[in-house]
Design an enzyme around this catalytic site. Structure first.
Site, PDB file in Angstrom:
ATOM      1  N   PHE A 227       4.077   4.497  57.500  1.00 17.59           N
ATOM      2  CA  PHE A 227       5.037   3.386  57.544  1.00 17.59           C
ATOM      3  C   PHE A 227       4.986   2.675  56.187  1.00 17.59           C
ATOM      4  O   PHE A 227       4.779   1.469  56.098  1.00 17.59           O
ATOM      5  CB  PHE A 227       4.719   2.406  58.681  1.00 17.59           C
ATOM      6  CG  PHE A 227       4.551   3.060  60.026  1.00 17.59           C
ATOM      7  CD1 PHE A 227       5.653   3.372  60.811  1.00 17.59           C
ATOM      8  CD2 PHE A 227       3.283   3.380  60.506  1.00 17.59           C
ATOM      9  CE1 PHE A 227       5.489   3.974  62.060  1.00 17.59           C
ATOM     10  CE2 PHE A 227       3.113   3.976  61.750  1.00 17.59           C
ATOM     11  CZ  PHE A 227       4.220   4.279  62.527  1.00 17.59           C
ATOM     12  N   ASP A 249       7.523   7.507  55.587  1.00 15.18           N
ATOM     13  CA  ASP A 249       8.406   6.479  56.164  1.00 15.18           C
ATOM     14  C   ASP A 249       9.701   7.162  56.585  1.00 15.18           C
ATOM     15  O   ASP A 249      10.072   8.202  56.035  1.00 15.18           O
ATOM     16  CB  ASP A 249       8.710   5.366  55.152  1.00 15.18           C
ATOM     17  CG  ASP A 249       9.171   4.080  55.831  1.00 15.18           C
ATOM     18  OD1 ASP A 249       8.341   3.167  56.007  1.00 15.18           O
ATOM     19  OD2 ASP A 249      10.362   3.996  56.213  1.00 15.18           O
ATOM     20  N   ASP A 299       0.557   0.765  59.169  1.00 13.08           N
ATOM     21  CA  ASP A 299       1.189  -0.567  59.206  1.00 13.08           C
ATOM     22  C   ASP A 299       2.581  -0.435  59.827  1.00 13.08           C
ATOM     23  O   ASP A 299       3.596  -0.551  59.136  1.00 13.08           O
ATOM     24  CB  ASP A 299       1.267  -1.135  57.778  1.00 13.08           C
ATOM     25  CG  ASP A 299       1.850  -2.538  57.756  1.00 13.08           C
ATOM     26  OD1 ASP A 299       1.742  -3.253  58.779  1.00 13.08           O
ATOM     27  OD2 ASP A 299       2.430  -2.928  56.722  1.00 13.08           O
ATOM     28  N   CYS A 339       1.770  -6.160  63.751  1.00 10.38           N
ATOM     29  CA  CYS A 339       2.457  -7.434  63.482  1.00 10.38           C
ATOM     30  C   CYS A 339       3.207  -7.883  64.728  1.00 10.38           C
ATOM     31  O   CYS A 339       4.110  -8.690  64.652  1.00 10.38           O
ATOM     32  CB  CYS A 339       3.400  -7.296  62.291  1.00 10.38           C
ATOM     33  SG  CYS A 339       4.655  -6.038  62.529  1.00 10.38           S
TER      34      CYS A 339
END
Ligand code: SAH
Length: 395
Positions: A227, A249, A299, A339
């Protein structure tokens, strides 16, 4: 003119008395008149004692967000300017020649619910995410320009959450014209930012300190950056002397910018490979090919925006972490992040523990991560603590 009064149901003032800034729709008992979206209202307890002034958002489940817990304070352009100045003051020591970007205003945690401002060099990028912030758009922008001296302000009010507030997306220059290209410096490394078309405001500034940690640990290691977006963790790893870098990605635009970032920092391109692919599938392919790494960064995007999505998100986090732990050599390092507001730090740790168990891997946590200091978390607003990460060392 007195503010329209919004009275809460009995007992529902408790969280406000503890200075939590949100009022949910189910807590409202009655409303005086029909305040328009974004209007400032006076929040009252069920016994009519004043609690706070807040921004009214009639279409959102978060019906009001507090501007001030002092009901006597006037909510006007000067109020917004003083909050913006306080936010800018807090970041004064964070900008220098080696760091020309930071988050200048972090919404609720800086006392301005729904308002985000990021700085990249002399370019400001703003997002108005709530009806209240939208209502003070001009005052907030004027205050930012005044506090920073920056002449260019670009708006990225295109996050999905605006729809919940009954607001259409809005994107474009508010002041000045965007220079092309836009670059800024993080930890001495130059990054190009696609302010107009990139994700969020163009860059994930919250990972600044964690990228530095990757840089410190990367020397001589084979690194996998999942990512990767515009490459930042990988660029940091190469700057730290990584032996090789594979970055994955699913956004071709982000990968194109990542390669520009590599060149801009005069890093050896022969050490880096870029793969436009789905991380879930690619990790399986790497496992099947028995490829191994010494340092892996995971991430991913927000799998669980709210606790409602936690279960499905937990499976996704476990899946990628399990695969990553298998791909690590012994003594290898996994930098793993979430997140997701809907996944607590505690739950995240449990998910990683479950992944290690199922991967039949012995591993230990050697460090814990959060967002960098320009993304403060107000103590009365734990929701602001969305980014959590672990550095896990495989035995
Ligand atoms: N680590 C980055 C930020 C990551 S943001 C940084 O430091 O800048 C999340 C990224 O995941 C986005 O770039 C998005 O394009 C990518 N993405 C989302 N789902 C994906 C998937 N299934 N496979 C690969 N990439 C994905």
């Amino acid at each position: 003119m007195p503010l329209p009064r919004v009275r809460l149901r009995a007992g529902r003032e408790k969280s406000l008395r503890r200075r939590h800034p949100w009022v949910f729709s189910g807590s409202v008992a009655d409303i005086e008149g029909v305040p328009p979206s974004g209007a400032t209202v006076a929040l009252m307890a069920s016994d009519d004692s004043p609690l706070a002034s807040a921004a009214w958002s009639p279409s959102s489940n978060i019906r009001a967000r507090v501007w001030s817990f002092d009901p006597e304070v006037r909510i006007d352009a000067d109020f917004m300017a003083s909050r913006v100045r306080a936010a800018a003051r807090m970041r004064e020591g964070m900008l220098d020649a080696g760091h020309t970007g930071c988050r200048l205003v972090h919404a609720e945690s800086d006392g301005i619910p729904g308002f985000i401002a990021d700085r990249y060099g002399d370019v400001l990028v703003v997002s108005f995410l709530t009806a209240g912030a939208e209502g003070w758009r001009e005052a907030l922008v004027a205050a930012l320009i005044e506090a920073t001296g920056c002449g260019v302000v670009y708006e990225r009010s295109d996050a999905d959450v605006r729809a919940l507030e009954g607001l259409p997306p809005r994107v474009g220059a508010i002041a000045g014209t965007l220079p092309q290209p836009i670059t800024f410096v993080e930890d001495g490394l130059a990054y190009r930012v696609d302010v107009a078309g990139g994700q969020k405001t163009g860059f994930y500034l919250d990972q600044r300190d964690n990228r530095r940690c990757v840089r410190e640990q990367a020397h001589g290691r084979d690194v996998l950056n999942c990512f990767c977006y515009t490459g930042a963790f990988g660029i940091a790893a190469l700057a730290g002397g990584a032996k090789s870098l594979l970055s994955i990605d699913s956004s071709a635009d982000a990968l194109a910018l990542a390669q520009i970032n590599l060149e801009a920092n005069a890093l050896d391109p022969t050490r880096a490979r870029w793969r436009d692919a789905d991380v879930f599938g690619e990790l399986r392919k790497l496992r099947d090919a028995a490829v191994q790494f010494d340092l892996i960064v995971l991430d991913p995007p927000k799998f669980a925006p709210t606790a409602h999505h936690a279960e499905k998100a937990a499976r996704a986090y476990k899946d990628i972490n399990l695969l990553a732990l298998k791909l690590l050599r012994s003594d290898g390092l996994l930098f793993t992040f979430s997140c997701s507001g809907g996944i607590s730090a505690d739950l995240f740790q449990k998910i990683i523990a479950g992944a290690a168990l199922d991967a039949r891997v012995d591993a230990k946590i050697v460090r814990r991560f959060g967002a960098s200091a320009d993304h403060p978390v107000a103590l009365n607003f734990p929701e602001g603590d969305y980014l959590k990460g672990l550095l896990v060392r495989k035995s």
